[in-house]
Structures are given as C-alpha cells and as structure tokens.
Design a protein around this motif. Sequence first.
Motif, PDB file in Angstrom:
ATOM      1  N   ALA A  37       0.724  -1.220   0.096  1.00  0.00           N
ATOM      2  CA  ALA A  37       0.013   0.030   0.065  1.00  0.00           C
ATOM      3  C   ALA A  37       0.749   1.046  -0.087  1.00  0.00           C
ATOM      4  N   LEU A  38       2.090   1.534   0.880  1.00  0.00           N
ATOM      5  CA  LEU A  38       2.925   2.468   0.901  1.00  0.00           C
ATOM      6  C   LEU A  38       3.638   2.704  -0.717  1.00  0.00           C
ATOM      7  N   LYS A  39       3.962   1.384  -1.170  1.00  0.00           N
ATOM      8  CA  LYS A  39       4.610   1.735  -2.389  1.00  0.00           C
ATOM      9  C   LYS A  39       3.894   2.179  -3.639  1.00  0.00           C
ATOM     10  N   SER A  40       2.750   1.693  -3.538  1.00  0.00           N
ATOM     11  CA  SER A  40       1.551   2.037  -4.549  1.00  0.00           C
ATOM     12  C   SER A  40       1.270   3.722  -4.345  1.00  0.00           C
ATOM     13  N   ALA A  41       1.487   3.964  -3.176  1.00  0.00           N
ATOM     14  CA  ALA A  41       1.179   5.434  -2.762  1.00  0.00           C
ATOM     15  C   ALA A  41       2.418   6.467  -3.003  1.00  0.00           C
ATOM     16  N   ARG A  42       3.421   5.603  -3.164  1.00  0.00           N
ATOM     17  CA  ARG A  42       4.826   6.298  -3.410  1.00  0.00           C
ATOM     18  C   ARG A  42       5.240   7.293  -2.195  1.00  0.00           C
ATOM     19  N   ASP A  43       4.980   6.478  -1.006  1.00  0.00           N
ATOM     20  CA  ASP A  43       5.009   7.104   0.212  1.00  0.00           C
ATOM     21  C   ASP A  43       5.817   6.429   1.432  1.00  0.00           C
ATOM     22  N   VAL A  44       6.115   6.722   2.708  1.00  0.00           N
ATOM     23  CA  VAL A  44       6.608   5.975   3.597  1.00  0.00           C
ATOM     24  C   VAL A  44       5.734   6.242   4.806  1.00  0.00           C
ATOM     25  N   VAL A  45       4.826   6.979   4.917  1.00  0.00           N
ATOM     26  CA  VAL A  45       3.990   6.967   6.082  1.00  0.00           C
ATOM     27  C   VAL A  45       2.368   6.953   5.637  1.00  0.00           C
ATOM     28  N   ARG A  47      -0.046   8.860   5.774  1.00  0.00           N
ATOM     29  CA  ARG A  47      -0.732  10.185   5.966  1.00  0.00           C
ATOM     30  C   ARG A  47      -0.975  10.897   4.915  1.00  0.00           C
ATOM     31  N   VAL A  48      -2.152  11.636   4.935  1.00  0.00           N
ATOM     32  CA  VAL A  48      -2.554  12.481   3.788  1.00  0.00           C
ATOM     33  C   VAL A  48      -2.582  13.924   4.289  1.00  0.00           C
ATOM     34  N   GLY A  49      -1.634  14.728   3.636  1.00  0.00           N
ATOM     35  CA  GLY A  49      -1.291  16.034   3.959  1.00  0.00           C
ATOM     36  C   GLY A  49      -0.750  16.186   5.345  1.00  0.00           C
ATOM     37  N   GLY A  50      -1.198  16.802   6.101  1.00  0.00           N
ATOM     38  CA  GLY A  50      -0.829  16.837   7.802  1.00  0.00           C
ATOM     39  C   GLY A  50      -1.762  15.969   8.500  1.00  0.00           C
ATOM     40  N   ARG A  51      -2.868  15.236   7.993  1.00  0.00           N
ATOM     41  CA  ARG A  51      -3.380  14.475   8.933  1.00  0.00           C
ATOM     42  C   ARG A  51      -2.894  12.771   9.002  1.00  0.00           C
ATOM     43  N   ALA A  52      -2.863  12.115  10.044  1.00  0.00           N
ATOM     44  CA  ALA A  52      -2.649  10.711   9.849  1.00  0.00           C
ATOM     45  C   ALA A  52      -3.700   9.700   9.887  1.00  0.00           C
ATOM     46  N   LEU A  53      -3.573   8.771   9.152  1.00  0.00           N
ATOM     47  CA  LEU A  53      -4.781   8.008   8.760  1.00  0.00           C
ATOM     48  C   LEU A  53      -5.070   7.070  10.131  1.00  0.00           C
ATOM     49  N   ASP A  54      -6.207   6.559  10.395  1.00  0.00           N
ATOM     50  CA  ASP A  54      -6.479   5.839  11.651  1.00  0.00           C
ATOM     51  C   ASP A  54      -6.522   4.331  10.886  1.00  0.00           C
ATOM     52  N   ASP A  55      -6.529   3.484  12.002  1.00  0.00           N
ATOM     53  CA  ASP A  55      -6.475   1.966  11.364  1.00  0.00           C
ATOM     54  C   ASP A  55      -7.499   1.528  10.565  1.00  0.00           C
ATOM     55  N   VAL A  56      -8.728   2.221  10.770  1.00  0.00           N
ATOM     56  CA  VAL A  56      -9.879   2.012   9.584  1.00  0.00           C
ATOM     57  C   VAL A  56      -9.512   2.134   8.148  1.00  0.00           C
ATOM     58  N   GLN A  57      -8.895   3.546   8.030  1.00  0.00           N
ATOM     59  CA  GLN A  57      -8.422   3.912   6.753  1.00  0.00           C
ATOM     60  C   GLN A  57      -7.130   3.096   6.199  1.00  0.00           C
ATOM     61  N   VAL A  58      -6.239   2.698   6.955  1.00  0.00           N
ATOM     62  CA  VAL A  58      -5.089   1.899   6.704  1.00  0.00           C
ATOM     63  C   VAL A  58      -5.328   0.756   6.280  1.00  0.00           C
ATOM     64  N   ALA A  59      -6.548   0.069   6.970  1.00  0.00           N
ATOM     65  CA  ALA A  59      -6.953  -1.364   6.566  1.00  0.00           C
ATOM     66  C   ALA A  59      -7.639  -1.080   5.171  1.00  0.00           C
ATOM     67  N   GLN A  60      -8.341  -0.226   4.811  1.00  0.00           N
ATOM     68  CA  GLN A  60      -8.953   0.023   3.636  1.00  0.00           C
ATOM     69  C   GLN A  60      -7.740   0.080   2.500  1.00  0.00           C
ATOM     70  N   MET A  61      -6.863   0.926   2.770  1.00  0.00           N
ATOM     71  CA  MET A  61      -5.722   0.931   1.898  1.00  0.00           C
ATOM     72  C   MET A  61      -4.857  -0.419   1.603  1.00  0.00           C
ATOM     73  N   ALA A  62      -4.877  -1.126   2.719  1.00  0.00           N
ATOM     74  CA  ALA A  62      -3.891  -2.433   2.722  1.00  0.00           C
ATOM     75  C   ALA A  62      -4.976  -3.433   2.145  1.00  0.00           C
ATOM     76  N   CYS A  63      -6.206  -3.102   1.984  1.00  0.00           N
ATOM     77  CA  CYS A  63      -7.225  -4.416   1.705  1.00  0.00           C
ATOM     78  C   CYS A  63      -6.961  -5.204   2.644  1.00  0.00           C
ATOM     79  N   GLU A  64      -7.024  -5.038   3.983  1.00  0.00           N
ATOM     80  CA  GLU A  64      -7.104  -6.130   5.142  1.00  0.00           C
ATOM     81  C   GLU A  64      -8.195  -5.472   5.833  1.00  0.00           C
ATOM     82  N   ASN A  65      -8.469  -6.898   6.801  1.00  0.00           N
ATOM     83  CA  ASN A  65      -9.596  -6.606   7.689  1.00  0.00           C
ATOM     84  C   ASN A  65      -9.037  -5.835   8.979  1.00  0.00           C
ATOM     85  N   VAL A  66     -10.031  -4.958   9.261  1.00  0.00           N
ATOM     86  CA  VAL A  66      -9.441  -3.847  10.185  1.00  0.00           C
ATOM     87  C   VAL A  66      -9.532  -4.524  11.725  1.00  0.00           C
ATOM     88  N   GLU A  67     -10.179  -5.750  12.004  1.00  0.00           N
ATOM     89  CA  GLU A  67      -9.982  -6.431  13.307  1.00  0.00           C
ATOM     90  C   GLU A  67      -8.646  -7.198  13.127  1.00  0.00           C
TER      91      GLU A  67
END
Length: 400
Positions: A37-45, A47-67
Amino acid sequence: MMLQIPATFDRDDVPSMAFLKVLPAELRGVFHSLMDALKSARDVVFRVGGRALDDVQVAQMACENVEVLRRVLPELEFTRFILRDEDGALYSPHLVERQIRREERAQARAERQRRLEEFQARQDAGEFALGASIKKMTSRANAAKGGRPRQGEKPEEAYARREREAVEQREMRLLSSIDGRAISETENQNQFSKAVLVSGVSVSKPVSGFSVDLELEKDISPSDSNSTKPAETETDKPALEIPETLISQTVARVLKVGRLPDGQAGFAKSICGRFLRDGVPADVLVEAVKQHAEKMALNGDTAYKMGAFRKPIERFWADHQAGVSTAPAPEPVAREDWEERALEVYAKAQEVWSDAFRLKRDFSAVKRDWPELAQAHDLPTCPVERAAYLDWYRPQAQAA
C-alpha cells in the motif's frame, strides 16, 4: 521534496528483512499488505497532507480486515517492522531508510559533479596539467587539511585535533638563553647551527633563563627589528601603464605562436601584463615565446601551459638587454622537402591528438582510436612521435 524523518525512527535499529521469516504467516501477510500500500502510494507513512490515517483507513488502503490489522499491529510494532511516528501515523522504517540512502546517493552524485566542474575550471585556468586527474585536486585539498585521519579517528575529530595543534604551535613558547650581542651584518645568518636569530639578537650560549613568547614578538613594530628587506625609496622604477588593448593583442599573438589552448588566455594575460609593465616590448616577448616553442617542437614537445614560457622570456629579455644576439640560429643544413612535409604533418597530428584528448580525457581511448582518427584527418596511422613521422615520409632509398 525533502524527507521528513519521524522522531521515533532509529536508523541503527532497523531490523533485517531476513528476520521476517520467523514471524507467523498472518503477520507476514499483513506486513506485505502494508508495504504494498505504501509503495503504490509512493510514500513511507500513512498520512494524507498533515493528517495521520487511522486504523480503519489504513486497513482500507491495505485491503485488510480492520480487526485482523488491530490484532497483529502490536506485534509488528514490537518487532519494529512497522512503527508509529510522533502523531500516531503508521510508517515503514525500511522505506524510510531506503529513502535516506537515495538522498545520500543523490547528494554524493551532485558533489562529484560539482568537484568535477571545479577541477575542469581550474584545469582550464592552468592550475593543473592537461593530463592530470581530479585525484590531484583531492590530494592537494587533503594535504592542506593535514593529511589522512589517524587510525580509529573520525574526520571531525581529526579536524579538531589539527586545529588544536595549530593553536598550540602558534602559542608555543621558545625557552632559551639569550645574550645581548647583536648579530653582525657580515656574519652568515644562514648558519643557524651557530646562532639562532630571535627578534634581532643571537641565541648562542646560556647566560640566564629567559622566556620568549612568539605571539608577543609578533606584535613588535617592524621599525624595531633588523629587517633584511631593503626599504623602498623614491628612486624605485615605477611600473608602466600598459593599455588593455596592447595586452589583449599580445596575448592573442602569444597563444598563436606558442600553440597554447584557449583555456590559457587568463594565465597568459597575467604573465604578459607583468612583463609588459616591467618594460619588455611586446615584439620581444612574442619572439621569445616563438623561439622556445620552435625548440620544443624540434624535440617533439608541445607546451600546454603558459607557465612553460616564463623562464625563457626572462632569459631572452636578459640577453636582449645585454646586447647578446637573440636572433634564431640558422639551421646548419637545410631540410629536404620530405622532412619539411613530415614535420608539417607531425604538427597537425599533435593538434588533432590534443583536441581528441581534451574531449575524451582518456589517454588509452585516444591511443586506441588514433588509427581511425588519423585516417579521418588524412594523417599517417603511425604513433604521434617525431621520429615515427620522419620514418614515414623518408624516401625508401635513404631508409635502405
């Protein structure tokens, strides 16, 4: 954009990817999903702008179950395969470390290019020989800094040590005995084994202990010391005022008769201007360069720096003032037509070789490509040597 390194990142504590094999399959799968997910976004963290993504948003980007993500993240953070920055955003220390290496390589390439351009500029100004490499400039800079660091010593520690030693040397006190006998002007002051000159007095035999501070001696007025430099008087010959046009014309003539590269124009202007201001006529100066260049050509040599003509100009001007004939000596035997042709073609070959070397900066490459280059300029394919060209054009009857 410059990489913002998280405060929790420790480059010395990044785990090796080989240890990922010891983790359970579920942890390895989530880890690879986060990395993809980080490599496809060409980033290392995350974060979008100055806001950190929560676990739900990270799970959506990584195509993983949040639990599943929440269950395995503590173990990934404990093993430092995935970390959180000061704002709680998830990031990959491996991608951060890789980005740092990329920036370091880019800076190293930029520094090498800058040093190469600096070397070429200084080489064109005549400071380095035409065949010198950038290593010569690096060695000179290292020598100015005091040489290599000692074993186990870091560069910054070596620099601090050299600065400290320089200060200690400047502040070193000369503890010796001094008598009041002044050195006679007729004594040979170069024989320091007999007497050491300290502020105009002789250190010869012990009388009483006396400390001499070199820093204090440095502040003494020059009028109180016995300087060996003759005082300037009003009878000194002033330098002549030479128009810039005359200097430029003389430089152009010198570059032509001396077969010097255009990069020596600045150095030639400095040397020619000094000789002209000292009273050397322009025609005498040019003739001196011409005769010395012809002597070098007879030996198969070519001057690449204006400094090669400085001493010959001084000798030529001294002979001219003393009334010694400075006309070029006639050749004892007139050259034959084939010899004139050989030397003429040899001079042309030298120019072609110099241009090719100035372009490639590689002696082996020019030597390897010389047969094709010689044919392209209608030149013999023999080595660029005076004897070789004479042998090439010598008639067969004479050669036999």
